[in-house]
Every structure is written in structure tokens, then in C-alpha cells.
Write an enzyme that holds these catalytic residues in place. Structure first.
Site, PDB file in Angstrom:
ATOM      1  N   LEU A   1       2.156  -2.109  -1.198  1.00 58.15           N
ATOM      2  CA  LEU A   1       1.654  -1.307  -2.310  1.00 58.15           C
ATOM      3  C   LEU A   1       2.006  -2.035  -3.605  1.00 58.15           C
ATOM      4  O   LEU A   1       3.139  -2.493  -3.775  1.00 58.15           O
ATOM      5  CB  LEU A   1       2.291   0.084  -2.326  1.00 58.15           C
ATOM      6  CG  LEU A   1       1.606   1.206  -1.536  1.00 58.15           C
ATOM      7  CD1 LEU A   1       2.420   2.489  -1.657  1.00 58.15           C
ATOM      8  CD2 LEU A   1       0.185   1.441  -2.020  1.00 58.15           C
ATOM      9  N   ASP A   2       1.043  -2.143  -4.523  1.00 60.50           N
ATOM     10  CA  ASP A   2       1.303  -2.785  -5.810  1.00 60.50           C
ATOM     11  C   ASP A   2       2.344  -1.987  -6.589  1.00 60.50           C
ATOM     12  O   ASP A   2       2.508  -0.784  -6.368  1.00 60.50           O
ATOM     13  CB  ASP A   2       0.013  -2.872  -6.618  1.00 60.50           C
ATOM     14  CG  ASP A   2      -0.985  -3.835  -5.991  1.00 60.50           C
ATOM     15  OD1 ASP A   2      -0.551  -4.797  -5.350  1.00 60.50           O
ATOM     16  OD2 ASP A   2      -2.207  -3.615  -6.165  1.00 60.50           O
TER      17      ASP A   2
END
Length: 299
Positions: free
Chosen positions: A44-45
Site C-alpha cells: 500500500l502506498d
């Protein structure tokens, strides 16, 4: 009695906070559990929040079984300008505009992004080019030559419009980039766009309903029993594989890589083998009838 532990085996579903990389989450969980071997199942960014499953200890051997899991998201797309990272953390790229968009026009454009398609990953991504992550080349100002990948978008619904920002819900295959969809949607509409917020609601069978926060786990540091209760019960993992409990003689055979008969009478090609209620011992493949060959041994 609470005592410090040096090893934890299990799968945890965390609700990742904004501002942390997936690597940051791994580091924090290492300090909480004392377990060095930890892997996450789908990056996940930093800007994004939501479902981040992690495997710890011997459960890292199961990562291969989760690699193709579909992901679901909610979020928002900001129209008017693109960014170099395709999200709100990047620098503006191209001219700023004052788009005159309607909910109907955005929904019509979004219909192009459904089904199987070729998608170009963002230049600021973890995709590797000759062994180097693309984002490292991009940050260094070097050319980033990525290749399009096949992705499947099962659903992409624009749920609302507030000024220049549209809310959406999306279900996309593993390896797909929501940032790229936002960027390309802006190109289709001719006004530029970027992802302004993102929350992962599902990763395969895991959802926010079972996700824990790092703040919930922190007070349990060193308490093996309490931490185990926070992990996903192993019998619910990989639900397409039946669970079977083996006796100690069978466990001994499988530990040495030998085939063994199991009390399992479905036609499932693979099963989860338990040495107790929670002790997942192995993944085994059916040879014939009730004869199974261990393919991943945890014990």
C-alpha cells in the site's frame, strides 16, 4: 504471566494508517512481536490506508498462496491537474485546468476502465527495471521504461462528485494500480487528474471488519497468547482448502517429506494439515484417494 517472545507465527490483518510505507508497518510489527521474518501481502502506498495482511514467522511460507488476491478500494480522484506520481503526494505535471465536469460525464468515461485491459504502471512504483525499482530511477531523474501489464477491473463505480473531486469504489486484480486508473481517466476527460485519497477495504478474503491497528497491538508487545488472539485463525485461511487434523505418526512422516494418508474425503486437490486446533503444520497436495504429499511444511 506476560513474557517477551522472540518468535510469532501467524497472519495479521492490519488497518494501515496514512503516512507509513508498507515497509514502515513491517518494521513496527517486528518491534511489537519480536519476529524478524515478516512479509506483507500487497503493498500500500504511504498515502493509502486500509487492509494490509502480513505473514509472520513460518507463515511467510504461505505467501505464494495469496499473490493473486483481488483488491477492493474506495477513494477520491481530483480533476484539474496530473502529478508525476499519479497521486496527491507528487508534484503537479502539465497545465492546471478548471474542468467543467458532471457526474454523468465522469461516469461515462469511467466505463472504459472495466474488464481486462493493458495498464501502464506509474513511473513512481515498485516495478523493477533491470533489478532497480522504478521509483528510484524516477527520483534520480533517469528514464523509466516500464511495460504495460494485463489487469482486470471487475468494477469501477463513480459514487459522487464534489467540486473537482469524485468519489469512487473499485475492485481490481492483483498488480493493478488505482493511481494509473485515476491518471488515465484524467487523460480521457482532457483535464488531468490524480488520486487524492485511497482506502483498501478488501484484500482477497480479508476485510476491514477483521483488521487491527498498530495501536491495538502495541500494548500486547511480548504477550504471545494475546497476540495470537489478534491473528487470523489459521483454520479460516485459504478457505478453498479443507482442514484436516493429522495424528503424530502422520505428522512425523510428512515432516520428513513422505506421503501419508489423511482422513479427508472431498475431491479438493490441496488441504491444510493441522497438528492441533490452531497449529497449522503443512499444505499437502492430493496424490490419489486419501494419499497426500506435503508441499509446504510449517512444523
Amino acid at each position: 504471566m506476560n513474557c517477551y517472545i522472540s518468535s510469532v507465527n501467524g497472519l495479521f490483518v492490519l488497518d494501515k494508517p496514512s503516512g507509513m510505507t508498507s515497509h514502515d508497518v513491517v518494521g513496527r510489527l517486528r518491534r511489537i512481536t519480536g519476529e524478524k521474518s515478516i512479509g506483507h501481502l500487497g503493498t500500500l502506498d504511504p498515502m493509502a490506508t486500509g487492509v494490509l495482511p502480513l505473514v509472520l514467522g513460518k507463515y511467510t511460507r504461505l505467501a505464494q498462496y495469496f499473490s493473486s488476491a483481488e483488491k477492493s478500494y474506495t477513494g477520491a480522484i481530483r480533476f484539474g491537474f496530473a502529478t508525476d506520481t499519479y497521486d496527491a503526494e507528487g508534484e503537479p505535471a502539465g497545465d492546471r485546468t478548471q474542468p467543467q465536469l458532471t457526474l454523468h460525464s465522469i461516469r461515462e468515461a469511467a466505463m472504459r476502465f472495466r474488464g481486462e485491459m493493458q495498464q501502464m504502471p506509474p513511473p513512481f512504483s515498485a516495478k523493477k527495471i533491470a533489478g532497480t525499482p522504478a521509483y528510484k530511477l524516477a527520483r534520480a531523474g533517469k528514464p523509466v521504461e516500464l511495460k504495460p501489464a494485463t489487469v482486470v477491473i471487475d468494477s469501477f463505480e463513480i459514487t459522487g462528485l464534489d467540486g473537482h473531486e469524485a468519489c469512487f469504489a473499485m475492485k481490481i486484480s492483483a498488480g493493478g494500480y488505482v493511481r494509473s486508473v485515476a491518471h488515465e481517466l484524467g487523460q480521457v476527460l482532457g483535464c488531468g487528474a490524480h488520486l487524492s485519497s485511497l482506502r483498501r477495504t478488501h484484500a482477497g478474503v480479508f476485510s476491514l471488519n477483521e483488521a487491527r491497528t498498530l495501536d491495538e497491538l502495541q500494548p500486547l508487545a511480548g504477550n504471545l497468547a494475546a497476540l495470537e488472539q489478534m491473528s487470523v485463525h489459521p483454520r479460516t485461511l485459504l478457505p478453498h482448502m479443507p482442514s484436516v487434523t493429522a495424528d503424530m505418526q502422520t505428522i512425523g512422516r510428512m515432516r520428513n517429506g513422505m506421503q501419508a494418508n489423511l482422513p479427508e474425503f472431498t475431491s479438493a486437490p490441496q488441504v491444510k494439515v493441522f497438528a492441533g486446533q490452531r497449529q497449522l503444520f503443512a499444505i499437502a497436495s492430493r496424490v490419489a484417494g486419501t494419499l497426500f504429499q506435503p508441499v509446504v511444511v510449517m512444523g
